[in-house]
Design a protein around this motif. Structure first.
Motif, PDB file in Angstrom:
ATOM      1  N   SER A  31      72.461  41.568  35.286  1.00 27.04           N
ATOM      2  CA  SER A  31      73.289  41.258  36.583  1.00 27.04           C
ATOM      3  C   SER A  31      72.326  41.925  37.768  1.00 27.04           C
ATOM      4  N   PHE A  32      71.649  43.136  37.341  1.00 32.14           N
ATOM      5  CA  PHE A  32      70.733  43.484  38.396  1.00 32.14           C
ATOM      6  C   PHE A  32      69.766  42.734  38.722  1.00 32.14           C
ATOM      7  N   MET A  33      68.880  41.971  37.455  1.00 32.73           N
ATOM      8  CA  MET A  33      67.705  40.973  37.773  1.00 32.73           C
ATOM      9  C   MET A  33      68.286  39.941  38.568  1.00 32.73           C
ATOM     10  N   GLN A  34      69.370  39.549  38.318  1.00 31.38           N
ATOM     11  CA  GLN A  34      69.830  38.415  38.986  1.00 31.38           C
ATOM     12  C   GLN A  34      69.956  38.508  40.577  1.00 31.38           C
ATOM     13  N   ARG A  35      70.311  39.537  40.891  1.00 25.41           N
ATOM     14  CA  ARG A  35      70.516  40.200  42.099  1.00 25.41           C
ATOM     15  C   ARG A  35      69.128  40.690  43.220  1.00 25.41           C
ATOM     16  N   TYR A  36      68.241  40.883  42.067  1.00 28.85           N
ATOM     17  CA  TYR A  36      66.713  41.566  42.608  1.00 28.85           C
ATOM     18  C   TYR A  36      65.897  40.739  41.729  1.00 28.85           C
ATOM     19  N   PRO A  37      65.530  39.498  41.887  1.00 32.73           N
ATOM     20  CA  PRO A  37      64.517  38.875  41.067  1.00 32.73           C
ATOM     21  C   PRO A  37      63.207  39.477  41.329  1.00 32.73           C
ATOM     22  N   GLN A  38      62.600  40.237  42.364  1.00 33.93           N
ATOM     23  CA  GLN A  38      61.281  40.653  42.447  1.00 33.93           C
ATOM     24  C   GLN A  38      61.254  41.872  41.622  1.00 33.93           C
ATOM     25  N   VAL A  39      62.191  42.480  41.048  1.00 36.30           N
ATOM     26  CA  VAL A  39      62.053  43.638  39.971  1.00 36.30           C
ATOM     27  C   VAL A  39      61.970  42.977  38.867  1.00 36.30           C
ATOM     28  N   HIS A  40      60.974  43.728  38.171  1.00 37.42           N
ATOM     29  CA  HIS A  40      60.595  43.377  36.634  1.00 37.42           C
ATOM     30  C   HIS A  40      61.153  44.664  35.853  1.00 37.42           C
ATOM     31  N   ILE A  41      61.820  44.624  34.904  1.00 35.74           N
ATOM     32  CA  ILE A  41      62.509  45.361  34.075  1.00 35.74           C
ATOM     33  C   ILE A  41      61.718  45.601  32.776  1.00 35.74           C
ATOM     34  N   ASP A  42      61.114  46.744  32.586  1.00 41.23           N
ATOM     35  CA  ASP A  42      60.393  46.756  31.308  1.00 41.23           C
ATOM     36  C   ASP A  42      61.449  47.887  30.337  1.00 41.23           C
ATOM     37  N   LEU A  43      61.971  47.314  29.449  1.00 41.11           N
ATOM     38  CA  LEU A  43      62.746  47.975  28.631  1.00 41.11           C
ATOM     39  C   LEU A  43      62.358  48.312  27.301  1.00 41.11           C
ATOM     40  N   VAL A  44      62.187  49.522  26.916  1.00 41.74           N
ATOM     41  CA  VAL A  44      61.765  50.033  25.468  1.00 41.74           C
ATOM     42  C   VAL A  44      62.990  50.442  24.696  1.00 41.74           C
ATOM     43  N   THR A  45      63.161  49.966  23.647  1.00 43.03           N
ATOM     44  CA  THR A  45      64.339  50.523  22.658  1.00 43.03           C
ATOM     45  C   THR A  45      63.627  51.316  21.316  1.00 43.03           C
ATOM     46  N   GLU A  46      64.267  52.443  21.112  1.00 41.77           N
ATOM     47  CA  GLU A  46      63.747  53.133  19.957  1.00 41.77           C
ATOM     48  C   GLU A  46      64.508  54.113  19.694  1.00 41.77           C
ATOM     49  N   GLY A  47      64.643  54.554  18.345  1.00 48.03           N
ATOM     50  CA  GLY A  47      65.548  55.452  17.663  1.00 48.03           C
ATOM     51  C   GLY A  47      65.564  56.636  17.828  1.00 48.03           C
ATOM     52  N   ARG A  48      64.499  57.237  18.642  1.00 50.27           N
ATOM     53  CA  ARG A  48      64.245  58.750  18.910  1.00 50.27           C
ATOM     54  C   ARG A  48      64.173  59.138  20.165  1.00 50.27           C
ATOM     55  N   ILE A  49      64.680  60.387  20.509  1.00 50.08           N
ATOM     56  CA  ILE A  49      64.765  60.785  21.790  1.00 50.08           C
ATOM     57  C   ILE A  49      63.218  61.051  22.254  1.00 50.08           C
ATOM     58  N   VAL A  50      63.126  60.454  23.485  1.00 49.85           N
ATOM     59  CA  VAL A  50      61.467  60.724  24.062  1.00 49.85           C
ATOM     60  C   VAL A  50      61.728  61.380  25.383  1.00 49.85           C
ATOM     61  N   ASP A  51      60.450  62.266  25.666  1.00 42.12           N
ATOM     62  CA  ASP A  51      60.420  62.868  27.031  1.00 42.12           C
ATOM     63  C   ASP A  51      60.109  61.606  27.917  1.00 42.12           C
ATOM     64  N   ILE A  52      61.006  61.241  28.728  1.00 40.67           N
ATOM     65  CA  ILE A  52      60.589  59.974  29.645  1.00 40.67           C
ATOM     66  C   ILE A  52      59.476  60.226  30.634  1.00 40.67           C
ATOM     67  N   VAL A  53      59.472  61.447  31.103  1.00 46.01           N
ATOM     68  CA  VAL A  53      58.391  61.755  32.117  1.00 46.01           C
ATOM     69  C   VAL A  53      57.067  61.779  31.384  1.00 46.01           C
ATOM     70  N   ALA A  54      56.770  62.207  30.144  1.00 47.69           N
ATOM     71  CA  ALA A  54      55.641  62.313  29.597  1.00 47.69           C
ATOM     72  C   ALA A  54      55.074  61.267  29.255  1.00 47.69           C
ATOM     73  N   ALA A  55      56.247  60.059  28.931  1.00 48.78           N
ATOM     74  CA  ALA A  55      56.126  58.826  28.111  1.00 48.78           C
ATOM     75  C   ALA A  55      55.728  57.722  29.268  1.00 48.78           C
ATOM     76  N   GLY A  56      56.093  58.068  30.478  1.00 46.89           N
ATOM     77  CA  GLY A  56      55.733  57.249  31.724  1.00 46.89           C
ATOM     78  C   GLY A  56      57.059  56.257  31.935  1.00 46.89           C
ATOM     79  N   PHE A  57      58.287  56.804  31.637  1.00 46.13           N
ATOM     80  CA  PHE A  57      59.351  55.851  31.966  1.00 46.13           C
ATOM     81  C   PHE A  57      59.905  56.383  33.399  1.00 46.13           C
ATOM     82  N   ASP A  58      60.561  55.631  33.767  1.00 46.24           N
ATOM     83  CA  ASP A  58      61.359  55.829  35.089  1.00 46.24           C
ATOM     84  C   ASP A  58      62.676  56.383  34.897  1.00 46.24           C
ATOM     85  N   LEU A  59      63.459  55.810  33.966  1.00 44.04           N
ATOM     86  CA  LEU A  59      64.493  56.101  33.454  1.00 44.04           C
ATOM     87  C   LEU A  59      64.866  56.257  31.945  1.00 44.04           C
TER      88      LEU A  59
END
Length: 299
Positions: free
Chosen positions: A115-143
C-alpha cells in the motif's frame, strides 16, 4: 569530492565494520567484485594497503585502522548532511531497508508495504527476511519488524496492533480418517509435520491454557524449515501442522484446512516496527513511519 570517492570510502568503512567483503557488498547493494575493485582503486590512490585479506578472513592493516578512524566521523557528517537535505523533499524518494521475520513480513506485506509503495512509487523498499535477530544499525537497515517483545529496549517502537497467534491445522480428510486432538498430549498419537529452526534445532510445539504451558516434541514422516511448505503438506493430508494463524487464515475460511486445539494457542505479542533515534530523517523514512501508524490505527 566525487560520488565515486564517496562510494569507495563507504566500501572501506562497511568492510571494516562487518569484517566481510560479502556482507559489505550485500549492505551496499554491490557485487563483491565491484566492492573489491573499489577498495583496490582507493588503495592504489592512497599508496597503502588498507586490508589484510585471506580466503577466510579480512582485517584492517595498521594504516587501514588509522584511515577508518579518521574517515569514519567525517563520513557520518557527510551522510547526516545528505539526510538533512533529503528530509526537505516534498516527494518521498530513495531506498528504505527493512529487516524482518518472514512471518512478520507476510502479515504486513499487502496492507502496509505494498500500500505504501502504491502511494509513493519513487520509494524503493529493500526487504530482507531472516529467522534471527540482527542489529539493524550494524547491518545497515533503516527499520526492523519483529514481535513487540523482541524489540531492543534502546529502539523506538511503533506497535502495529496486529492480532497474532499460532494455529494447529490439518486437512478435513486427515481429521476425518484419524480423528481430532483435544489436548496437546493427544498429538503423540498423531502424525505431525515437524519443523526445523534456523539454528538447525527441531521446533517443539508450544501451547498454553489457564497458565499451564506445554511443549510437545511431535513425530512425523517429514521435517520442513519453511512454514509455506508446512501449509502445503497439511493441505495434502500429510499430517497436523503448526503455523502462524495469519498464514492459513484464508485456507481455514475456505475449508481447505481445519484448525484444532485453538483454546491452547493464545494470542502472541503484536508486531512492532522499530528504528534507532535519528536526526533529520529523509522524507521516505518519515512517510513510512506515518503509514505504519495509520495502519496501526486502522487508517
Amino acid at each position: 569530492m566525487t560520488r565515486s570517492v564517496l562510494i569507495d570510502l563507504d566500501a572501506v568503512l562497511s568492510i571494516a565494520r562487518l569484517g566481510s567483503f560479502r556482507a559489505a557488498a550485500l549492505e551496499l547493494g554491490m557485487s563483491t567484485t565491484a566492492l573489491s575493485n573499489a577498495v583496490a582503486k582507493l588503495e592504489q590512490r592512497l599508496g597503502v594497503r588498507l586490508f589484510n585479506r585471506t580466503t577466510r578472513s579480512v582485517s584492517l592493516t595498521d594504516a587501514g585502522k588509522t584511515f577508518a578512524e579518521r574517515v569514519g566521523p567525517a563520513m557520518m557528517d557527510i551522510h547526516d548532511a545528505m539526510l538533512t537535505v533529503q528530509s526537505l523533499q516534498k516527494t518521498p524518494a530513495g531506498t528504505l531497508r527493512i529487516n524482518a521475520f518472514a512471518t512478520a513480513a507476510r502479515e504486513v506485506m499487502e496492507p502496509l508495504i505494498l500500500s505504501f509503495m502504491q502511494r509513493y512509487p519513487q520509494v524503493h523498499i529493500d526487504l530482507v527476511t531472516e529467522g534471527r535477530i540482527v542489529d539493524i544499525v550494524a547491518a545497515g537497515f533503516d527499520l526492523g519488524l519483529r514481535p513487540a517483545d523482541l524489540v531492543p529496549t534502546d529502539m523506538i517502537a511503533v506497535p502495529l496492533g496486529t492480532k497474532r497467534s499460532n494455529a494447529v491445522v490439518a486437512s478435513p480428510d486427515f481429521l476425518r480418517i484419524h480423528g481430532m486432538p483435544t489436548v496437546p498430549a493427544d498429538l503423540y498419537r498423531f502424525r505431525c509435520i515437524r519443523a526445523r529452526l534456523p539454528n538447525n534445532a527441531l521446533f517443539r510445539w508450544k501451547f498454553e491454557k489457564d497458565g499451564n504451558a506445554v511443549q510437545i516434541d511431535v513425530q512425523g514422516s517429514i521435517t520442513l524449515d519453511e512454514s509455506s511448505l508446512v501449509r502445503i503438506a497439511a493441505q495434502n493430508g500429510v499430517g497436523l501442522g503448526y503455523v502462524m494463524e495469519a498464514d492459513v487464515r484464508d485456507d481455514i475460511a475456505a475449508g481447505r484446512l481445519v484448525r484444532v486445539l485453538e483454546d491452547w494457542t493464545p494470542s502472541l505479542a503484536p508486531l512492532a516496527l522499530y528504528y534507532p533515534g535519528r536526526k533529520n530523517p529523509p522524507a521516505a523514512f518519515s512517510a513510512f513511519i506515518q503509514a505504519a501508524r495509520d495502519f496501526a490505527n486502522g487508517g
